[in-house]
Enzyme design. Sequence first.
Site, PDB file in Angstrom:
ATOM      1  N   LYS A  74       0.871  -1.161   0.000  1.00 34.53           N
ATOM      2  CA  LYS A  74       0.000   0.000   0.000  1.00 34.53           C
ATOM      3  C   LYS A  74       0.918   1.224   0.000  1.00 34.53           C
ATOM      4  O   LYS A  74       1.624   1.486   0.970  1.00 34.53           O
ATOM      5  CB  LYS A  74      -0.925  -0.024   1.228  1.00 34.53           C
ATOM      6  N   GLU A  78       4.504  -1.103  13.725  1.00 33.53           N
ATOM      7  CA  GLU A  78       5.428  -0.257  14.485  1.00 33.53           C
ATOM      8  C   GLU A  78       4.733   1.086  14.607  1.00 33.53           C
ATOM      9  O   GLU A  78       4.523   1.780  13.613  1.00 33.53           O
ATOM     10  CB  GLU A  78       6.766  -0.161  13.750  1.00 33.53           C
ATOM     11  N   CYS A 113      11.465   7.633  13.776  1.00 25.76           N
ATOM     12  CA  CYS A 113      10.698   6.975  14.837  1.00 25.76           C
ATOM     13  C   CYS A 113      11.560   6.701  16.060  1.00 25.76           C
ATOM     14  O   CYS A 113      11.040   6.396  17.134  1.00 25.76           O
ATOM     15  CB  CYS A 113      10.081   5.680  14.332  1.00 25.76           C
ATOM     16  N   GLU A 151       4.097  11.816  21.583  1.00 25.25           N
ATOM     17  CA  GLU A 151       5.154  11.815  20.576  1.00 25.25           C
ATOM     18  C   GLU A 151       4.976  13.005  19.650  1.00 25.25           C
ATOM     19  O   GLU A 151       3.970  13.109  18.946  1.00 25.25           O
ATOM     20  CB  GLU A 151       5.136  10.528  19.758  1.00 25.25           C
TER      21      GLU A 151
END
Length: 521
Positions: free
Chosen positions: A189, A268, A305, A389
Amino acid sequence: MDRRGHGVARHRDLSRTHYRNGVALSHETGSHETGSHETGSHDTSPQALTSVLAASAAGARAFARTTSEERSGMLHAIAAALDAHAEELVPLARAETHLPEPRLQGELKRTSFQARLIGDRLRQGLLADVRIDHADPGWPMGPRPDIRRTAVPLGPVLVFAAGNFPFAFSVAGGDSVSALAAGCPVVVKAHPGHPRLSRRTAEVVAAALREAGAPEGVFALIEGVASGVAAVQDPRVRAVAFTGSLRGGRHLFDLACARDEPIPFYGELGSTNPVVITPSAWRSRAEEVARGLAASFTLGSGQFCTKPGIVLVPDASALIAALPPVHSGPMLTPGLTDGFRKSLDELSGTPGVEVALVGEPLEEGVPAPVVLRTTAATVLAAPRVLELECFGPSTLLVEYAREDEVYEVVGALRGQLTATVQAGPDDDELALALVPLLAEHAGRVLWNDWPTGVTVSDAQQHGGPYPASTAPATTSVGTAAVARFLRPVAFQNLPDAALPAELRDGASGPRLVDGHLKTPS
């Protein structure tokens, strides 16, 4: 909008599709809500998605029966094709992502390297967990039959490409390569942040696979939120790999688990990657630590990340004063820029959290790097601060007055991709005590290093307890990532001719035989 720009917004209805080089490509006029640099949307139509998934399922059995050597050759062919098209792919990535050319060149090299590395380990037999127990009439719990264990591919894998690594975590990235190495067809995708790059990379990969002898249906590209959601729920998809936000990933994870036959979802989802600077480290290495932090939280404009988002420090004022000038460049998409500003507003608006330093943007209109500060007492009173975050160039300093506050803050952490100790000399007792505690919360623990570098190797672990990952026993980086897409099967009392090749008598490759590790001479 998620932290890497995948988005969960509803896209327009889908339209027509065509195929080129075996890759499904679709077209529609309109615009993305996700900050793509394209002016038009190219969402895959339901009819085209059905064709893609049918072809993937049809090719799964033939692909599963290819040998490790054959699949290794396919991965090497992909790597060679990526390298050969670098002069075309890098400018496409540069135009769509704002990332500098040297960074993109290095990332493309990393992408082809990881394909070759996994291909090499595949050929060496190091990715198969082969175990053979010969029949033993004297086995202590009674006569033992001949049992031989290996792993088989799960079947078609849906990969959600990430936006912050347009090569290494995208169409030809680690998830795709790992699934192909396992013998699973891949449906990617595409990420809306770099659509033209995604389509061209998919064409390059599909052509390389075809020329290397891969069966039809082994690789395809789809686009659009609706097609991704539909594919997660389609019974022909047997596993999903995702890199993105907690909200978007959790939604897809729940869909995968809610199927009549739930499937593995390797997501993740995010991390604040705490760093603890001990008093000993600050006394002995203050300048080095400050310089390392500045470089790490601004690297790639904070769009990693593994960016250090929470830093426990004994003296926040001293650390702020020691920081070198910090700068940041453009973010990947306008959507990510807006998301960063919103999350930064939320964090800085938390009682007890203040903006301590604002750096310089490298261009007008892009977010400035920001250092915030608070205290351990504030964090312990409102632990949600540890989970906020800010995907961009910022970090939060948490000042502690006593060592027991460090232990309490560490105990309040949720799952993390990384956790770092900045230590003093080897007799730093606080640092030594923190390592096992941080390992309870993180997939990778660092000592006097910074987490934004994630090398591709055999020992690498990129994952962690939830919400860093939905599958904490796995990794999405390194050669161990292949195991996600394999399922163990034991064969009992089968004749040699009926066994998979790696389980037959005389087969080469490492294996555990009757409790003894056997390696090729």
